[in-house]
Design a protein around this motif. Structure first.
Motif, short mmCIF file in Angstrom:
data_model
loop_
_atom_site.label_atom_id
_atom_site.label_comp_id
_atom_site.label_asym_id
_atom_site.label_seq_id
_atom_site.Cartn_x
_atom_site.Cartn_y
_atom_site.Cartn_z
N VAL A 166 0.82 -1.22 0.00
CA VAL A 166 0.00 0.00 0.00
C VAL A 166 0.85 1.27 0.00
CG1 VAL A 166 -1.94 -1.16 1.10
CG2 VAL A 166 -0.27 0.06 2.52
N ALA A 167 2.16 1.13 -0.23
CA ALA A 167 3.05 2.29 -0.28
C ALA A 167 2.82 3.08 -1.56
CB ALA A 167 4.51 1.84 -0.20
N SER A 168 3.01 4.39 -1.46
CA SER A 168 2.92 5.25 -2.64
C SER A 168 4.21 5.15 -3.45
CB SER A 168 2.69 6.70 -2.22
OG SER A 168 1.43 6.84 -1.58
N ALA A 169 4.12 5.45 -4.73
CA ALA A 169 5.29 5.44 -5.60
C ALA A 169 6.33 6.44 -5.09
CB ALA A 169 4.86 5.77 -7.02
N PRO A 170 7.61 6.13 -5.21
CA PRO A 170 8.19 5.01 -5.98
C PRO A 170 8.16 3.67 -5.27
CG PRO A 170 9.94 6.28 -4.98
CD PRO A 170 8.68 7.02 -4.66
N GLY A 171 7.72 3.61 -4.03
CA GLY A 171 7.63 2.35 -3.32
C GLY A 171 8.89 1.98 -2.57
N PHE A 172 8.81 0.86 -1.89
CA PHE A 172 9.93 0.35 -1.11
C PHE A 172 11.08 -0.05 -2.04
CE2 PHE A 172 7.82 -1.19 3.08
CZ PHE A 172 7.14 0.01 3.21
N GLY A 173 12.24 -0.21 -1.44
CA GLY A 173 13.40 -0.65 -2.19
C GLY A 173 13.36 -2.15 -2.44
N PRO A 174 14.35 -2.68 -3.14
CA PRO A 174 14.41 -4.12 -3.45
C PRO A 174 14.53 -4.96 -2.17
CG PRO A 174 15.95 -2.87 -4.80
CD PRO A 174 15.49 -1.95 -3.73
N LEU A 175 14.14 -6.22 -2.28
CA LEU A 175 14.26 -7.14 -1.15
C LEU A 175 15.71 -7.61 -1.04
CD1 LEU A 175 12.83 -8.82 1.05
CD2 LEU A 175 12.53 -10.63 -0.68
N PRO A 176 16.36 -7.38 0.10
CA PRO A 176 17.74 -7.84 0.26
C PRO A 176 17.81 -9.37 0.35
CG PRO A 176 17.14 -6.19 1.91
CD PRO A 176 15.89 -6.65 1.27
N GLU A 177 18.97 -9.91 0.09
CA GLU A 177 19.16 -11.35 0.24
C GLU A 177 19.15 -11.70 1.72
OE1 GLU A 177 22.63 -12.71 -1.71
OE2 GLU A 177 21.96 -12.12 -3.72
N GLY A 178 18.69 -12.90 2.03
CA GLY A 178 18.64 -13.33 3.41
C GLY A 178 17.42 -14.20 3.64
N SER A 179 17.43 -14.95 4.71
CA SER A 179 16.34 -15.87 5.02
C SER A 179 15.11 -15.12 5.55
CB SER A 179 16.79 -16.90 6.06
OG SER A 179 17.85 -17.69 5.55
N ALA A 180 13.98 -15.79 5.50
CA ALA A 180 12.74 -15.22 6.00
C ALA A 180 12.90 -14.77 7.45
CB ALA A 180 11.61 -16.24 5.90
N GLY A 181 12.40 -13.58 7.74
CA GLY A 181 12.46 -13.05 9.09
C GLY A 181 13.77 -12.37 9.44
N MET A 182 14.77 -12.44 8.55
CA MET A 182 16.10 -11.90 8.85
C MET A 182 16.42 -10.62 8.07
SD MET A 182 17.02 -14.00 11.12
CE MET A 182 18.74 -13.51 11.34
N CYS A 183 15.58 -10.26 7.11
CA CYS A 183 15.85 -9.06 6.32
C CYS A 183 14.53 -8.51 5.80
CB CYS A 183 16.77 -9.38 5.14
SG CYS A 183 16.09 -10.56 3.96
N ARG A 184 14.54 -7.22 5.49
CA ARG A 184 13.36 -6.59 4.91
C ARG A 184 13.80 -5.42 4.06
NH1 ARG A 184 10.52 -3.99 10.29
NH2 ARG A 184 11.89 -2.18 10.58
#
Length: 296
Positions: free
Chosen positions: A173-191
């Motif tokens: 639901v973020a407005s443009a340009p939006g969030f940045g790319p998803l970093p590498e890492g396991s679930a729960g360890m990065c955002r």
């Protein structure tokens, strides 16, 4: 919901490639000139006819209002397609897409034992510590540079349930340009980095109401079981922008005498609960800004 005869033909110039290929299909997804309809490639054989029949059956069920209207099948350049209303019709500018698979079990009850074994193994290896244990999981997402697909979702073992409220739903639901790319890492360890984006919480609350309506409709019974079906959420990436929610991927619908599809209904209820808890929580203002603009 099915208002056009099967097997009619369209001129190639009436359609243009939408965006690469759809799933494992051999033909590209296509859209018409005004963006009101799409052509979804159909697999050859039994699955093709089953998906068409699923639309026919569910068009007479409590879930009918939440389907993309189906206008039969057609052929373009020799490829077989199903013609559907577009989930993006009327939307302009940057758009966000979120595909959420519903149901812990994604294989049919009467599936071949080898398929059940294969899917069960995949579940244990990839999804057993993810939100899939609660009966819902992300199948894909695109909102600006934040892209979730089969490759990076598998690499990180999908998403944990708490990540929906922490960054997935805010990212949608973020407005443009939006969030940045998803970093590498396991679930729960990065955002991803929120980049200070505004969130359209009015849209989030309205979408929650639609999800509750779909859940209530499913509880009424729809004459069978749905396996591997998804909720497709689309929206304009601006405060007060248009949004839509549709139930898609119906090829694994099986008619049964059971009143309630526990697998589907329980997963949907858990998604609603997760979405509701996020909407009700005080957002961490340090990493995004909430806005509640009136719809335009």
């Amino acid at each position: 919901m099915l208002d056009t005869p099967r097997g009619h033909h369209h001129k190639t110039e009436e359609w243009q490639v939408l965006d690469g290929k759809a799933g494992g299909a051999h033909a590209p997804m296509m859209t018409n000139a005004d963006g009101s309809r799409i052509l979804k490639p159909l697999d050859q054989g039994d699955r093709c006819s089953r998906e068409i029949e699923a639309y026919r059956s569910l068009a007479c069920s409590s879930l009918a209002p939440f389907l993309c209207a189906c206008h039969g099948t057609c052929k373009v350049q020799g490829a077989e397609y199903m013609e559907l209303d577009s989930a993006y019709f009327g939307m302009t500018g940057a758009t966000a897409t979120l595909d959420i698979k519903i149901g812990k079990t994604t294989w049919e009850d009467q599936a071949d034992p080898a398929k059940i074994a294969k899917e069960s193994k995949k579940f244990e290896e990839v999804y057993s510590a993810s939100s899939a244990m609660d009966g819902f999981r992300v199948a894909g997402m695109k909102a600006g540079e934040l892209v979730l697909n089969s490759t990076n979702l598998k690499a990180r073992f999908s998403l944990k349930t708490h990540e929906f409220g922490e960054w997935l739903l805010p990212g949608f639901v973020a407005s443009a340009p939006g969030f940045g790319p998803l970093p590498e890492g396991s679930a729960g360890m990065c955002r991803p980095d929120s980049r200070g984006c505004e969130l359209d919480m009015k849209a989030a609350t309205e979408i929650l109401a639609k999800l509750k309506a779909i859940s209530a409709a499913a509880e009424q019974g729809f004459g069978g079981t749905l396996r591997a079906a998804s909720l497709l959420l689309t929206r304009e990436m601006r405060p007060g922008g248009h949004w839509a929610v549709h139930l898609i991927d119906l090829a694994h619908y099986t008619e049964t005498a059971e009143k309630r599809d526990d697998n589907f209904c329980d997963g949907l209820q858990n998604l609603v609960r997760t979405w509701e808890e996020w909407c009700a929580a005080d957002p961490p203002q340090s990493w995004f800004t909430v806005c509640c603009f009136a719809r335009k």
